[in-house]
Design a protein around this motif. Structure first.
Motif, PDB file in Angstrom:
ATOM      1  N   ILE A  44      -0.397  -9.647   9.656  1.00  0.00           N
ATOM      2  CA  ILE A  44      -1.310  -8.399   9.247  1.00  0.00           C
ATOM      3  C   ILE A  44      -2.802  -8.844   9.142  1.00  0.00           C
ATOM      4  N   ASN A  45      -3.648  -8.366  10.011  1.00  0.00           N
ATOM      5  CA  ASN A  45      -4.944  -8.598   9.969  1.00  0.00           C
ATOM      6  C   ASN A  45      -5.605  -7.668   9.014  1.00  0.00           C
ATOM      7  N   LEU A  46      -6.240  -8.191   7.695  1.00  0.00           N
ATOM      8  CA  LEU A  46      -7.175  -7.193   6.973  1.00  0.00           C
ATOM      9  C   LEU A  46      -8.443  -6.614   7.410  1.00  0.00           C
ATOM     10  N   ASP A  47      -8.352  -5.342   7.962  1.00  0.00           N
ATOM     11  CA  ASP A  47      -9.505  -4.977   8.215  1.00  0.00           C
ATOM     12  C   ASP A  47     -10.127  -3.936   7.003  1.00  0.00           C
ATOM     13  N   THR A  48     -10.101  -4.594   5.985  1.00  0.00           N
ATOM     14  CA  THR A  48     -10.713  -3.947   4.801  1.00  0.00           C
ATOM     15  C   THR A  48     -11.280  -4.752   3.804  1.00  0.00           C
ATOM     16  N   ALA A  49     -12.060  -4.526   3.188  1.00  0.00           N
ATOM     17  CA  ALA A  49     -12.732  -5.327   2.106  1.00  0.00           C
ATOM     18  C   ALA A  49     -12.023  -5.006   0.555  1.00  0.00           C
ATOM     19  N   ASP A  50     -11.147  -4.421   0.538  1.00  0.00           N
ATOM     20  CA  ASP A  50     -10.557  -3.749  -0.719  1.00  0.00           C
ATOM     21  C   ASP A  50     -10.050  -4.949  -1.487  1.00  0.00           C
ATOM     22  N   PHE A  51      -9.635  -6.241  -0.842  1.00  0.00           N
ATOM     23  CA  PHE A  51      -8.826  -7.376  -1.447  1.00  0.00           C
ATOM     24  C   PHE A  51      -9.685  -8.476  -1.678  1.00  0.00           C
ATOM     25  N   GLU A  52     -11.192  -8.323  -1.578  1.00  0.00           N
ATOM     26  CA  GLU A  52     -12.065  -9.325  -1.789  1.00  0.00           C
ATOM     27  C   GLU A  52     -12.195  -9.574  -3.313  1.00  0.00           C
ATOM     28  N   PRO A  53     -12.346 -10.621  -3.821  1.00  0.00           N
ATOM     29  CA  PRO A  53     -12.771 -11.933  -3.196  1.00  0.00           C
ATOM     30  C   PRO A  53     -11.402 -12.741  -2.650  1.00  0.00           C
ATOM     31  N   LEU A  54     -10.129 -12.106  -3.114  1.00  0.00           N
ATOM     32  CA  LEU A  54      -9.160 -12.877  -3.100  1.00  0.00           C
ATOM     33  C   LEU A  54      -8.702 -12.947  -1.382  1.00  0.00           C
ATOM     34  N   LEU A  77       0.335  -1.122   0.331  1.00  0.00           N
ATOM     35  CA  LEU A  77      -0.154  -1.697  -0.625  1.00  0.00           C
ATOM     36  C   LEU A  77       0.062  -3.503  -0.567  1.00  0.00           C
ATOM     37  N   ILE A  78      -0.768  -3.790  -1.326  1.00  0.00           N
ATOM     38  CA  ILE A  78      -0.798  -5.605  -1.445  1.00  0.00           C
ATOM     39  C   ILE A  78      -0.747  -5.650  -2.994  1.00  0.00           C
ATOM     40  N   LYS A  79       0.555  -6.075  -3.362  1.00  0.00           N
ATOM     41  CA  LYS A  79       0.731  -6.020  -5.017  1.00  0.00           C
ATOM     42  C   LYS A  79       1.446  -7.488  -5.158  1.00  0.00           C
ATOM     43  N   GLU A  80       1.590  -7.759  -6.536  1.00  0.00           N
ATOM     44  CA  GLU A  80       2.130  -8.820  -7.128  1.00  0.00           C
ATOM     45  C   GLU A  80       3.495  -8.117  -7.770  1.00  0.00           C
ATOM     46  N   PHE A  81       4.665  -8.818  -7.409  1.00  0.00           N
ATOM     47  CA  PHE A  81       5.822  -8.099  -7.773  1.00  0.00           C
ATOM     48  C   PHE A  81       5.988  -8.601  -9.278  1.00  0.00           C
ATOM     49  N   LYS A  82       6.315  -7.591 -10.210  1.00  0.00           N
ATOM     50  CA  LYS A  82       6.625  -7.836 -11.587  1.00  0.00           C
ATOM     51  C   LYS A  82       7.828  -8.048 -11.927  1.00  0.00           C
ATOM     52  N   HIS A  83       8.630  -6.800 -11.860  1.00  0.00           N
ATOM     53  CA  HIS A  83       9.911  -6.681 -12.192  1.00  0.00           C
ATOM     54  C   HIS A  83      10.367  -5.199 -11.735  1.00  0.00           C
ATOM     55  N   ARG A  84      11.762  -5.162 -11.847  1.00  0.00           N
ATOM     56  CA  ARG A  84      12.461  -3.878 -11.410  1.00  0.00           C
ATOM     57  C   ARG A  84      13.351  -3.405 -12.652  1.00  0.00           C
ATOM     58  N   THR A  85      13.222  -2.101 -12.608  1.00  0.00           N
ATOM     59  CA  THR A  85      14.149  -1.289 -13.477  1.00  0.00           C
ATOM     60  C   THR A  85      14.968  -0.533 -12.576  1.00  0.00           C
ATOM     61  N   LEU A 103      -5.649  -8.392  -7.687  1.00  0.00           N
ATOM     62  CA  LEU A 103      -6.976  -8.906  -8.393  1.00  0.00           C
ATOM     63  C   LEU A 103      -7.311  -8.813  -9.946  1.00  0.00           C
ATOM     64  N   ASN A 104      -6.116  -8.221 -10.814  1.00  0.00           N
ATOM     65  CA  ASN A 104      -6.189  -8.250 -12.086  1.00  0.00           C
ATOM     66  C   ASN A 104      -4.794  -7.955 -12.207  1.00  0.00           C
ATOM     67  N   PRO A 105      -3.919  -8.908 -12.176  1.00  0.00           N
ATOM     68  CA  PRO A 105      -2.478  -9.179 -12.356  1.00  0.00           C
ATOM     69  C   PRO A 105      -2.066  -8.297 -13.826  1.00  0.00           C
ATOM     70  N   SER A 106      -2.712  -8.192 -14.690  1.00  0.00           N
ATOM     71  CA  SER A 106      -2.176  -7.525 -16.133  1.00  0.00           C
ATOM     72  C   SER A 106      -2.205  -6.039 -15.873  1.00  0.00           C
ATOM     73  N   GLN A 107      -3.224  -5.590 -14.886  1.00  0.00           N
ATOM     74  CA  GLN A 107      -3.024  -4.139 -14.594  1.00  0.00           C
ATOM     75  C   GLN A 107      -1.723  -3.705 -13.703  1.00  0.00           C
ATOM     76  N   GLU A 108      -1.040  -2.964 -14.071  1.00  0.00           N
ATOM     77  CA  GLU A 108       0.358  -2.683 -13.689  1.00  0.00           C
ATOM     78  C   GLU A 108       0.616  -1.228 -13.128  1.00  0.00           C
ATOM     79  N   THR A 109       1.408  -1.131 -12.262  1.00  0.00           N
ATOM     80  CA  THR A 109       1.735   0.140 -11.672  1.00  0.00           C
ATOM     81  C   THR A 109       3.354   0.342 -11.491  1.00  0.00           C
ATOM     82  N   GLN A 110       3.636   1.492 -11.885  1.00  0.00           N
ATOM     83  CA  GLN A 110       5.068   1.574 -11.939  1.00  0.00           C
ATOM     84  C   GLN A 110       5.250   2.547 -10.487  1.00  0.00           C
TER      85      GLN A 110
END
Length: 206
Positions: A123-133, A164-172, A182-189
């Motif tokens: 996948i080529n990232l044609d967006t700057a949404d995930f900078e600086p990572l 989405l590009i995310k970090e997998f936390k856990h599953r219910t 960019l901020n792993p403590s910020q979670e989305t369900q």
């Protein structure tokens, strides 16, 4: 599973992780020679099967089930000279045809990559949404088959939404919790029913 199929699946599992059979053995905490070609036959010429303990250890090290290991028998992981399928990030949703929980990438353009397994795509990232990572213009490589584990960075495809590009936390039982890369403590369900596909990112251009 027959003798040749078991060893073929071991070799394919190693290749899927970019390892030699010796590297796979070491990854699992086994002696480096455990899966060597010379160990596959006894001195009397009889076939030597890998031990169940050895198989269990490589499955645990690679975080896959026996069923997934068994499926490697039918997988063609032969490197292809024309590289791996390639798509831009903004086009991913519109190009995302999925069958039996797998992304269909056969008709995509190709890009060169050292490991040309049919399970990989770029996948080529044609967006700057995930900078600086991840910089705009960077390439990510994801795999279709590996089970997602806690802490993995993943590509998530939702119904009728941008990927989405995310970090997998856990599953219910009904949701999956993701962390912002960019901020792993910020979670989305996200409700499991809203998710079309989750694939693990295995390589990223830096």
């Amino acid at each position: 599973m027959e003798y040749e199929q078991v060893w073929d699946a071991v070799d394919k599992l190693a290749k899927l992780h970019g390892l030699s059979p010796s590297g796979l053995a070491k990854k699992a905490g086994l002696d480096a020679t455990t899966f060597n070609k010379s160990k596959r036959m006894r001195h009397d010429g009889k076939k030597r099967w890998p031990s169940l303990d050895s198989i269990n250890k490589i499955l645990e090290a690679c975080n896959i089930s026996f069923e997934q290991f068994y499926q490697l028998i039918d997988e063609d992981l032969t490197p292809k000279p024309n590289g791996i399928p390639f798509v831009t990030y903004s086009d991913l949703s519109t190009h995302a045809s999925i069958k039996t929980s797998k992304l269909l990438t056969e008709k995509w353009d190709k890009v060169q990559f050292p490991d040309s397994s049919v399970n990989l795509y770029a996948i080529n990232l044609d967006t700057a949404d995930f900078e600086p990572l991840y910089r705009k213009g960077s390439t990510l490589v994801a795999t279709k088959d590996l089970e997602v584990r806690k802490g993995d960075r993943v590509i998530v495809l939702l119904h009728n939404k941008n990927p989405l590009i995310k970090e997998f936390k856990h599953r219910t039982t009904s949701t999956i919790v993701f962390g912002d890369i960019l901020n792993p403590s910020q979670e989305t369900q996200v409700k499991i029913n809203d998710i079309r596909l989750i694939n693990r990112i295995v390589w990223a251009e830096q």
